[in-house]
Write a protein that holds these residues in place. Structure first.
Motif, PDB file in Angstrom:
ATOM      1  N   UNK A 306     -37.291  20.387   0.732  1.00  0.00           N
ATOM      2  CA  UNK A 306     -37.704  20.947   2.014  1.00  0.00           C
ATOM      3  C   UNK A 306     -36.631  21.890   2.540  1.00  0.00           C
ATOM      4  N   UNK A 307     -37.033  22.877   3.312  1.00  0.00           N
ATOM      5  CA  UNK A 307     -36.102  23.747   4.018  1.00  0.00           C
ATOM      6  C   UNK A 307     -36.481  23.754   5.501  1.00  0.00           C
ATOM      7  N   UNK A 317     -38.771  25.948  12.266  1.00  0.00           N
ATOM      8  CA  UNK A 317     -39.714  26.134  11.156  1.00  0.00           C
ATOM      9  C   UNK A 317     -39.318  25.208  10.018  1.00  0.00           C
ATOM     10  N   UNK A 318     -40.291  24.856   9.191  1.00  0.00           N
ATOM     11  CA  UNK A 318     -40.027  24.003   8.027  1.00  0.00           C
ATOM     12  C   UNK A 318     -41.011  24.343   6.923  1.00  0.00           C
ATOM     13  N   UNK A 319     -40.501  24.351   5.688  1.00  0.00           N
ATOM     14  CA  UNK A 319     -41.358  24.529   4.515  1.00  0.00           C
ATOM     15  C   UNK A 319     -40.997  23.474   3.487  1.00  0.00           C
ATOM     16  N   UNK A 320     -41.916  23.214   2.596  1.00  0.00           N
ATOM     17  CA  UNK A 320     -41.627  22.299   1.481  1.00  0.00           C
ATOM     18  C   UNK A 320     -41.965  22.988   0.173  1.00  0.00           C
ATOM     19  N   UNK A 402     -42.999  17.762  10.949  1.00  0.00           N
ATOM     20  CA  UNK A 402     -41.610  17.280  10.934  1.00  0.00           C
ATOM     21  C   UNK A 402     -41.433  16.113  11.912  1.00  0.00           C
ATOM     22  N   UNK A 403     -40.944  15.000  11.392  1.00  0.00           N
ATOM     23  CA  UNK A 403     -40.686  13.818  12.227  1.00  0.00           C
ATOM     24  C   UNK A 403     -39.451  14.076  13.101  1.00  0.00           C
ATOM     25  N   UNK A 404     -39.439  13.587  14.335  1.00  0.00           N
ATOM     26  CA  UNK A 404     -38.263  13.794  15.206  1.00  0.00           C
ATOM     27  C   UNK A 404     -36.957  13.320  14.593  1.00  0.00           C
ATOM     28  N   UNK A 405     -37.022  12.268  13.783  1.00  0.00           N
ATOM     29  CA  UNK A 405     -35.809  11.756  13.153  1.00  0.00           C
ATOM     30  C   UNK A 405     -35.280  12.748  12.119  1.00  0.00           C
TER      31      UNK A 405
END
Length: 723
Positions: A306-307, A317-320, A402-405
């Motif tokens: 993941x990034x 932002x997040x990608x996998x 995306x989980x808060x943790x």
């Protein structure tokens, strides 16, 4: 059919800022049609058919008709070749991936000669497009062959060589959406957002808030891991190794499987995952060693790559990723199957593509094939899958999951390293679950992360990461306007304008702003001359606007500079026009009479901000008439209290004006008046009496920026003017 001689390109001028044509950069071309002046498009057999065969999307050009097919209608009715060239060049730019919707063509006073312009943000690209558009049009006119693919390739090459990369470009676009100006500072991706002291700088996805120390930490992956681990962030166990034998020894100590990678590489180059055999680990060391200063062997963490992009302490932002494989058909070799895979429009060698081409001849791909016992020439049995890549394919958006943790650890890691903009490489089974309970880990913290994966994900919604970075650099205030801007006063005309510019600069200085002045008498900063040669041109203004010390700027310009360069700033707080003199010196620009000066000098008023003001000489009707074009407030100045334009302006209610009644300088707002002082009392030190109109222009400009009458009067008495 007899051949026509080439259209002659008499001269080309790149106008880098607002000009008589538009607010944005354009290439202006003077064309001599020669014999083609007598042959509009409807008089050359087959021309229109050849053009529309090569460029079918010309149907989308509305032209002056205002609807789809408008330009084709003009072709059919008959239009001149300068106009046709304009649309050909624009379409070539469109086909090359750089939309260029604006263009104009105007005939000048000399028969058969036209001025044609088209919008393009890069001069080198504009000139290449013009060259190939010219060739295409002449080939269409003379029914000759033309290599359209080669032309588009040449323009694309110029774009790739000169245009901003996708990461920088998206930040600049986001800044422009908020009306924050930008200046490109080099041929690469170093860009200034804003002017003077209000500026920020970016270089790809790094900002002038990005610490060099933090960047150095991020480049040392082993030290970064130890730093993160000391603060409780989960990272994989690992160790730097000096040679292949040591890599094997460390792998045995850590426990299989392991990952081998360079300590300071990027873009997943030299990274090999899930290794257990001695030969593979030693081969992976050889692959990683050239990509960085050291090689790390670390425990392989099972999961999905993941990034997460962290900007200003927040995940934006997040990608996998996904592994890349091909499936055999029993007939094609592996090389042939990969060639088909590389035809995916998302794959390519340039930055504009979110996925790279797969190269089966080298690197981690070749090692992966060796581990599976196949070569590029192996014919893969039907249905069998061959794994090509395990990492480096992060292009599936998962921001909303995306989980808060997980976000917490990403944000914490960025703070520990000290980066304001960071790309967090993480291994997770599921990004929607807490990090530690699934055995996840942070692999790397990247400074200057690429943004393309978030802008063009292969799956999921694009994310406004450029906007997030701009909001980080220029936080949105309650007003929401003026970000990145300093007060700019632009002064156009000829009559004592250097004095007006310097006097306004002095008054701004007294008001508490460190002020720069670019004038025909040189460059001044903090009322000190820093350059003796004239700077009343684009280059002089540009130098001033890039100066981080300047909290305000006063910029003198001329009609010739507007015609040959354009203004150096996109908008100004105050625009001053003192006169319409000088048309006699502009015949080379086809300015042959006084009336034509309006089109030139209106540029100074066209760029006034909505919250700004236009300051106009009411004693010249042609100047006073510019009031109708101003988006902001209008202040008039006059040597007479009975000036009809001043009277009408005041009668509107709150119109402001500065004028002389007898020997008194009066500031008027509607019907109310305030005497600033007598002309004698307002003399400069030593009793020097400047040109009255020039002084009134400066007083009006200062007053428009809410500099009070008392400070203006004090400024006059203390202004040490020595040309």
């Amino acid at each position: 059919m007899a051949k026509f001689n080439d259209i002659q390109l008499l001269r080309t001028t790149y106008l880098r800022g607002p000009s008589v044509w538009t607010y944005r950069p354009v290439l202006e071309v003077w064309l001599d049609l020669g014999e083609l002046e007598d042959y509009p498009s409807n008089k050359i057999p087959g021309l229109n058919e050849r053009l529309t065969t090569w460029l079918p999307d010309l149907v989308e050009h509305h032209c002056g008709v205002g609807e789809r097919g408008g330009f084709l209608l003009r072709l059919k009715e008959g239009t001149w070749m300068g106009h046709v060239l304009e649309h050909v060049v624009i379409e070539l730019l469109n086909l090359s991936g750089m939309p260029a919707e604006f263009g104009q063509t105007r005939e000048i006073s000399r028969r058969g000669v036209y001025r044609m312009v088209f919008r393009c943000p890069e001069e080198a690209v504009a000139r290449v497009a013009l060259e190939h558009g010219h060739r295409l049009l002449m080939a269409a006119i003379n029914d000759e062959a033309f290599d359209l693919k080669a032309a588009i390739h040449a323009i694309k090459t110029a774009i790739n060589d000169r245009y901003l990369g996708p990461s920088t470009g998206c930040i600049v676009d986001a800044a422009s959406a908020r009306r924050i100006p930008h200046i490109r500072l080099n041929d690469g991706n170093l860009v200034q957002l804003g002017y003077g002291a209000a500026q920020r700088r970016i270089w790809t996805a790094e900002s002038d808030q990005t610490s060099a120390i933090a960047e150095g930490i991020a480049q040392d992956k082993d030290f970064t891991k130890r730093l993160l681990a000391s603060c409780g962030v989960p990272v994989p166990e690992g160790q730097i190794v000096r040679n292949a034998d040591e890599a094997w020894e460390v792998a045995q100590e850590i426990g299989f499987p392991v990952t081998v990678k360079p300590s300071d590489g990027n873009h997943a180059r030299g990274v090999t995952l899930e290794l257990s055999r001695e030969a593979d680990i030693k081969a992976a060391f050889a692959l990683a060693e050239p990509e960085g200063s050291d090689v790390i062997v670390e425990k392989f963490i099972d999961g999905v790559e993941h990034r997460l992009l962290v900007v200003g302490g927040k995940v934006v932002a997040a990608t996998k990723g996904e592994t890349v494989s091909v499936h055999g058909n029993g007939q094609s070799t592996l090389r042939e199957l990969v060639a088909v895979l590389n035809e995916d429009p998302r794959r390519g060698p340039e930055q504009e593509y979110p996925l790279d081409w797969i190269d089966v001849e080298k690197g981690a791909v070749q090692l992966e094939l060796k581990r599976q016992g196949v070569t590029p020439d192996t014919v893969v049995p039907s249905g069998q899958a061959i794994l090509l890549q395990r990492n480096g394919n992060m292009a599936i958006d998962c921001t909303d999951d995306v989980h808060p943790d997980v976000a917490y650890y990403a944000q914490l890691a960025a703070k520990i390293v000290g980066l304001d903009i960071a790309g967090m490489d993480m291994i997770l089974q599921d990004v929607s679950k807490p990090m530690k309970e699934q055995g996840g880990a942070i692999l790397e913290v990247n400074a200057g992360p690429g943004l393309l994966m978030h802008l063009k994900p292969t799956s999921g919604a694009p994310r406004p990461v450029g906007q997030a970075i701009v909001e980080h650099l220029f936080p949105v205030t309650d007003e929401g306007t003026g970000a990145g801007r300093i007060p700019i006063v632009g002064i156009a005309g000829t009559r004592h304008n250097a004095f007006t510019a310097r006097f306004v600069g002095w008054l701004l200085q007294l008001s508490g702003k460190l002020t720069g002045v670019a004038s025909s008498e040189g460059m001044f900063l903090n009322n000190r001359r820093t350059q003796k040669s004239a700077t009343a041109h684009w280059a002089g203004a540009h130098r001033l606007l890039t100066n981080r010390l300047a909290q305000a700027a006063v910029i003198q310009t001329t009609a010739r500079s507007i015609l040959e360069e354009g203004l150096a700033y996109d908008r100004c707080l105050v625009g001053v026009v003192t006169d319409m003199d000088g048309f006699e010196t502009l015949a080379d620009h086809d300015v042959l009479e006084q009336a034509q000066m309006t089109r030139v000098l209106r540029t100074q008023i066209d760029v006034v901000l909505d919250e700004g003001a236009g300051v106009l000489n009411a004693d010249i009707e042609q100047v006073a008439d510019l009031a109708r074009l101003c988006d902001g407030e209008v202040l008039l100045y006059s040597l007479s209290p009975d000036n009809p334009f001043v009277a009408a302006h005041r009668a509107e209610g709150e119109g402001r004006a500065v004028f002389v009644r007898g020997e008194q300088v009066v500031l008027a707002t509607g019907a109310s008046e305030r005497v600033l002082g007598t002309l004698d009392a307002l003399s400069l030190p030593g009793g020097h009496r400047p040109d009255t109109a020039a002084m009134l222009a400066a007083i009006a400009a200062a007053w428009s920026m809410d500099i009070g009458p008392d400070l203006i009067a004090a400024g006059i008495k203390t202004f040490d003017y020595a040309a």
